[in-house]
Enzyme design. Sequence first.
Site, short mmCIF file in Angstrom:
data_model
loop_
_atom_site.label_atom_id
_atom_site.label_comp_id
_atom_site.label_asym_id
_atom_site.label_seq_id
_atom_site.Cartn_x
_atom_site.Cartn_y
_atom_site.Cartn_z
N TYR A 85 0.80 -1.22 0.00
CA TYR A 85 0.00 0.00 0.00
C TYR A 85 0.83 1.28 0.00
CZ TYR A 85 -4.40 -2.47 0.61
OH TYR A 85 -5.50 -3.26 0.42
N LYS A 89 3.74 -14.73 4.98
CA LYS A 89 4.11 -15.56 3.83
C LYS A 89 5.64 -15.60 3.72
CE LYS A 89 2.69 -17.94 0.21
NZ LYS A 89 1.87 -19.17 0.30
N ASP A 106 -6.29 -6.77 4.70
CA ASP A 106 -7.42 -6.31 3.90
C ASP A 106 -8.27 -7.51 3.47
OD1 ASP A 106 -8.98 -4.55 2.29
OD2 ASP A 106 -7.87 -5.22 0.53
N ASP A 144 -1.98 -18.52 3.86
CA ASP A 144 -2.97 -19.36 3.18
C ASP A 144 -3.57 -20.39 4.14
OD1 ASP A 144 -0.20 -19.69 2.76
OD2 ASP A 144 -0.49 -21.29 1.32
#
Length: 338
Positions: free
Chosen positions: A123, A175, A233, A209
């Site tokens: 972002y 991740k 988000d 995930d």
Amino acid sequence: MAKTITLIPGDGIGPRIVDATLRILDAAGAELEYDRQIAGMAAVQEVANPLPPETIDSAERTGLILKGPLTTPVGVGFRSINVALRKEFDLYAAVRPVVTLMPGGRYEDIDLVLIRENTEGLYVGVEHYIGMQGDPKAAAESVMIVTRFGARRIVRYAFDYAVANGRRKVTFAHKANILKYTQGLFLDVGHEVAKEYEGQVEFEDMIIDATAMHLVMNPYRFDVLVMENMFGDILSDLMAGLVGGLGMAPSGNIGERLAMFEPVHGSAPDIAGLNIANPTAQILSACMLLDHIGQADAAGRIRTAIRSCLRECDTLTRDLGGTASTDEFARSVVGRMR
Ligand code: ATP
């Protein structure tokens, strides 16, 4: 003494759900005064500037914003006016409680909090096309920025939040197995900070995930979740889905000097002006503001009335399977506080 806050009704469904919220705040005896300001599309139409200096000055003065969703007009130099406001005031921690208020959903008694880093990651807006062989858009590149400072303050915020609110566990979703530098740095900092809270709050890290899968299969295994901007988000919406959808998801954006409260959802242009939006997320955002300024009694009265409405009455809005209008729902909440 009444506390003055900056009120930004917003765009699309914003003005109506904010209006419903004000009636409920009033009925609950919240001691608030409002400095009304504009931003987003409404401000472009009125003063040709999506973020007028008067709005910024008011927020600097009051230190508190209650905001409806904003539409970002095309071609005004902002990717998102909502993101711009978070950046302007360095509101680095997005706090998003996910609580079951209405029975009969996918799960009962969900009580989770997602804490999203609000200022870094993808972002930061460093993005461009790369031209090749005559094609100006042959490729595109976005840069993800993670700083040790930013990672540390959001993870620390999550732990402090857990301690202050009697929460048992913080799950750090990441991740780092693939994004070894950006997410790897974030994860290192996560472990470093977790050590300071050993014995007080449990800590686990989990690949993003897998986190998404476990949230759907067994959300009860989680308590407080903390993650970087874009993962936050995406999982915010997923988690809102566990308790009835976007109409039920409030948020607080917290910085050192200022805090802004707004629903997780956008301005919903598809249903604007129809008087059918669910105002619950907006009302619950106001409750978070009340908690933040030490008016938890009024917040408690509102939450009890909403719960009772959602459990017992036939005034549900359409997103929850009913036929009630925004105003009917608000009247019903007010009625339950009398
Ligand atoms: P943004 O990019 O700002 O998040 P968006 O258009 O992607 O905006 P929303 O405005 O949040 O997303 O709307 C997504 C969907 O959810 C729309 O179909 C909208 O009508 C619905 N929705 C959002 N908020 C509400 C609400 N409070 N009540 C009922 N439906 C809602």
